[in-house]
Design a protein around this motif. Sequence first.
Motif, PDB file in Angstrom:
ATOM      1  N   TYR A   2      34.191  44.902  -3.807  1.00  0.00           N
ATOM      2  CA  TYR A   2      34.708  44.224  -2.634  1.00  0.00           C
ATOM      3  C   TYR A   2      35.427  42.955  -3.062  1.00  0.00           C
ATOM      4  N   TRP A   3      36.286  42.470  -2.196  1.00  0.00           N
ATOM      5  CA  TRP A   3      37.016  41.232  -2.443  1.00  0.00           C
ATOM      6  C   TRP A   3      36.163  40.056  -2.001  1.00  0.00           C
ATOM      7  N   TYR A  10      37.828  40.390  -7.200  1.00  0.00           N
ATOM      8  CA  TYR A  10      37.094  41.590  -6.816  1.00  0.00           C
ATOM      9  C   TYR A  10      35.748  41.546  -7.521  1.00  0.00           C
ATOM     10  N   GLN A  27      41.408  45.180  -9.003  1.00  0.00           N
ATOM     11  CA  GLN A  27      40.369  46.210  -8.958  1.00  0.00           C
ATOM     12  C   GLN A  27      40.186  46.847 -10.328  1.00  0.00           C
TER      13      GLN A  27
END
Length: 63
Positions: A2-3, A10, A27
């Motif tokens: 997730y950010w 990330y 990512q």
Amino acid sequence: MYWSEEDQAYLVEVPDLPGCLADGPTQAEAIANSRVIIQEWLAFAQETGRIIPAPSERLRMAA
């Protein structure tokens, strides 16, 4: 994965390995970093006699 606004990166959490977390600006880099940190987590666990948990049967990914 997730950010994180707070970290501006990330984050990849590995739920089966307590405290195992990696980050990266993209990512792809976060995933690459997670591979490294998983290996380091496992090596440290073996060196210190920590129990390595069995993998979960399902993979969960945050959308």
